[in-house]
Design a protein around this motif. Structure first.
Motif, PDB file in Angstrom:
ATOM      1  N   VAL A 101       0.829  -1.197   0.000  1.00  0.00           N
ATOM      2  CA  VAL A 101       0.000   0.000   0.000  1.00  0.00           C
ATOM      3  C   VAL A 101       0.869   1.254   0.000  1.00  0.00           C
ATOM      4  O   VAL A 101       1.907   1.322   0.657  1.00  0.00           O
ATOM      5  CB  VAL A 101      -0.954   0.016   1.219  1.00  0.00           C
ATOM      6  N   ILE A 102       0.461   2.251  -0.781  1.00  0.00           N
ATOM      7  CA  ILE A 102       1.131   3.537  -0.825  1.00  0.00           C
ATOM      8  C   ILE A 102       0.455   4.456   0.185  1.00  0.00           C
ATOM      9  O   ILE A 102      -0.751   4.676   0.133  1.00  0.00           O
ATOM     10  CB  ILE A 102       1.072   4.157  -2.231  1.00  0.00           C
ATOM     11  N   HIS A 103       1.218   5.017   1.099  1.00  0.00           N
ATOM     12  CA  HIS A 103       0.634   5.827   2.170  1.00  0.00           C
ATOM     13  C   HIS A 103       0.544   7.299   1.810  1.00  0.00           C
ATOM     14  O   HIS A 103      -0.333   8.006   2.322  1.00  0.00           O
ATOM     15  CB  HIS A 103       1.463   5.651   3.450  1.00  0.00           C
ATOM     16  N   GLY A 131      -7.205   7.385  -3.662  1.00  0.00           N
ATOM     17  CA  GLY A 131      -7.208   7.409  -2.201  1.00  0.00           C
ATOM     18  C   GLY A 131      -5.842   7.649  -1.601  1.00  0.00           C
ATOM     19  O   GLY A 131      -5.638   7.425  -0.401  1.00  0.00           O
ATOM     20  N   ILE A 132      -4.896   8.110  -2.413  1.00  0.00           N
ATOM     21  CA  ILE A 132      -3.540   8.380  -1.937  1.00  0.00           C
ATOM     22  C   ILE A 132      -3.394   9.882  -1.712  1.00  0.00           C
ATOM     23  O   ILE A 132      -3.555  10.663  -2.650  1.00  0.00           O
ATOM     24  CB  ILE A 132      -2.490   7.912  -2.962  1.00  0.00           C
ATOM     25  N   PRO A 133      -3.080  10.321  -0.496  1.00  0.00           N
ATOM     26  CA  PRO A 133      -2.837  11.752  -0.274  1.00  0.00           C
ATOM     27  C   PRO A 133      -1.647  12.221  -1.115  1.00  0.00           C
ATOM     28  O   PRO A 133      -0.604  11.556  -1.151  1.00  0.00           O
ATOM     29  CB  PRO A 133      -2.519  11.840   1.223  1.00  0.00           C
ATOM     30  N   VAL A 200      -0.270  10.361   6.903  1.00  0.00           N
ATOM     31  CA  VAL A 200       0.002   8.926   6.946  1.00  0.00           C
ATOM     32  C   VAL A 200      -0.506   8.337   8.262  1.00  0.00           C
ATOM     33  O   VAL A 200      -0.654   9.060   9.252  1.00  0.00           O
ATOM     34  CB  VAL A 200       1.511   8.626   6.775  1.00  0.00           C
ATOM     35  N   PRO A 201      -0.788   7.025   8.301  1.00  0.00           N
ATOM     36  CA  PRO A 201      -1.224   6.390   9.551  1.00  0.00           C
ATOM     37  C   PRO A 201      -0.180   6.517  10.653  1.00  0.00           C
ATOM     38  O   PRO A 201       1.003   6.762  10.381  1.00  0.00           O
ATOM     39  CB  PRO A 201      -1.424   4.915   9.145  1.00  0.00           C
TER      40      PRO A 201
END
Length: 366
Positions: A101-103, A131-133, A200-201
């Motif tokens: 996954v790309i954050h 859905g990628i910032p 990012v998470p």
């Protein structure tokens, strides 16, 4: 030495942080590699060391395994579009590839071109739609005494009015090199990191903080928050006084703490474990040997470990280890030099001793 072996093995078995994946877009010559090297170090994006992901994308991973850069091989107007590669990676992630996954994406634009083309805007929009910032980065800016060149500031204002789906609604202006002759220094790199942390998470925030090379403050803040958590845990273990011989109950928590702190200072697990196991002096800081050593420095404690003593041991261990790993990170010590390993061990032991004395002083006067 069983306790040393236990701690070393525990550190090797830890998964301290989850890897952060950053997609990097921008035309050839946009200054992507220079930007990466300024923030994460030269080992991230040297020409030719990337592992191919697809025909258009290469992956670069730092030594500690905490950061991966997916470089989309130059988004040229009218050329091939690596957005497809990112789409494929997201699909593979849904199929169970948890590390795919790309954050966050950094889209780099050379500020000296003075414009943002429609093709570039389309790529930004498509990536954001996945859905990628997307953080839009204006690179190669001319900045003097903290003042951005007017044409670059105007370009940033124009882009802000385009209402593109970018983080913060405004591009981040950066200069990645020091130019002492013209009195121009690096600019905007901390802002770029702040924008990245924002989207990012939490687990990846820690990974980005560990991989970056420019802000020691955030590394220390994360490390000390972990130390505080480990101290609280150790105090709980010692809530019912335990015999000195059972102090090894603290080893798993200490190993987790030391592995995380090593990660935040970008030290690979194998090297962190090597550092722990380098000398018996350093080993004296592990498990029940730490308790035995430090208890000698704390008057009147006796042969049992209370909540206060357990917390003290863990706090001193954590901060001593943080100081040690920070010095390794800043280049003051080389882990591949045997003589320097001994010096590191001696410094660690000295920090442990002085820290224990400082913690013991109030208790000794009660």
């Amino acid at each position: 030495m069983r306790d040393q072996d236990d701690l070393q093995a525990a550190i090797e078995g830890e998964v301290p942080v989850e890897r952060a994946n950053i997609a990097l877009f921008g035309a050839t010559g946009a200054g992507k590699s220079t930007l990466l090297n300024a923030i994460f170090g030269a080992e991230i994006a040297q020409t030719g060391i990337g592992a191919p992901v697809t025909n258009e994308t290469e992956m670069f991973v730092n030594d500690a395994g905490t950061l991966a850069i997916f470089d989309g091989a130059g988004v040229e107007l009218g050329g091939r579009n690596p957005v497809r590669d990112i789409t494929q990676r997201l699909f593979r992630n849904r199929q169970g590839e948890s590390d795919a996954v790309i954050h966050v994406a950094w889209y780099c634009v050379n500020s000296q071109t003075g414009r943002l083309e429609k093709g570039q805007r389309d790529v930004i929009t498509k990536v954001a739609a996945l859905g990628i910032p997307v953080v839009l980065v204006l690179t190669k800016a001319n900045v003097r005494n903290g003042v951005v060149e007017p044409k670059t500031a105007s370009l940033a204002d124009e882009i802000s009015k385009m209402t593109l789906p970018i983080v913060g609604g405004r591009p981040v202006i950066t200069s990645s090199v020091d130019d002492e002759f013209n009195g121009v220094g690096r600019f905007g790199l901390e802002t770029l990191l702040d924008e990245t942390y924002r989207v990012v998470p939490e687990a990846q925030k820690i990974s980005v903080a560990g991989a970056q090379k420019i802000d020691l403050t955030i590394k220390a803040r994360y490390a000390r928050s972990w130390i505080a958590g480990a101290v609280a845990f150790a105090g709980g273990v010692g809530a019912t006084p335990i015999p000195l011989a059972d102090a090894a109950l603290l080893v798993p928590a200490q190993a987790a703490l030391m592995a995380r702190i090593a990660a935040i200072y970008d030290i690979p697990q194998a090297k962190a474990a090597k550092l722990v196991g380098s000398t018996t002096v350093l080993a004296a800081g592990a498990g029940k040997m730490a308790a035995a050593s430090l208890l000698k420095l704390i008057p009147g404690v006796g042969s049992v470990i209370s909540a206060g003593v357990a917390a003290t041991l863990t706090g001193v261990l954590g901060e001593s280890w943080r100081v040690t790993t920070e010095r390794v990170f800043t280049g003051k010590f080389d882990l591949d030099d045997a003589d320097q390993l001994t010096k590191i061990a001696e410094m660690f032991a000295s920090n442990m001793k002085s820290g224990a004395k400082a913690e013991a002083a109030p208790a000794a006067t009660d």
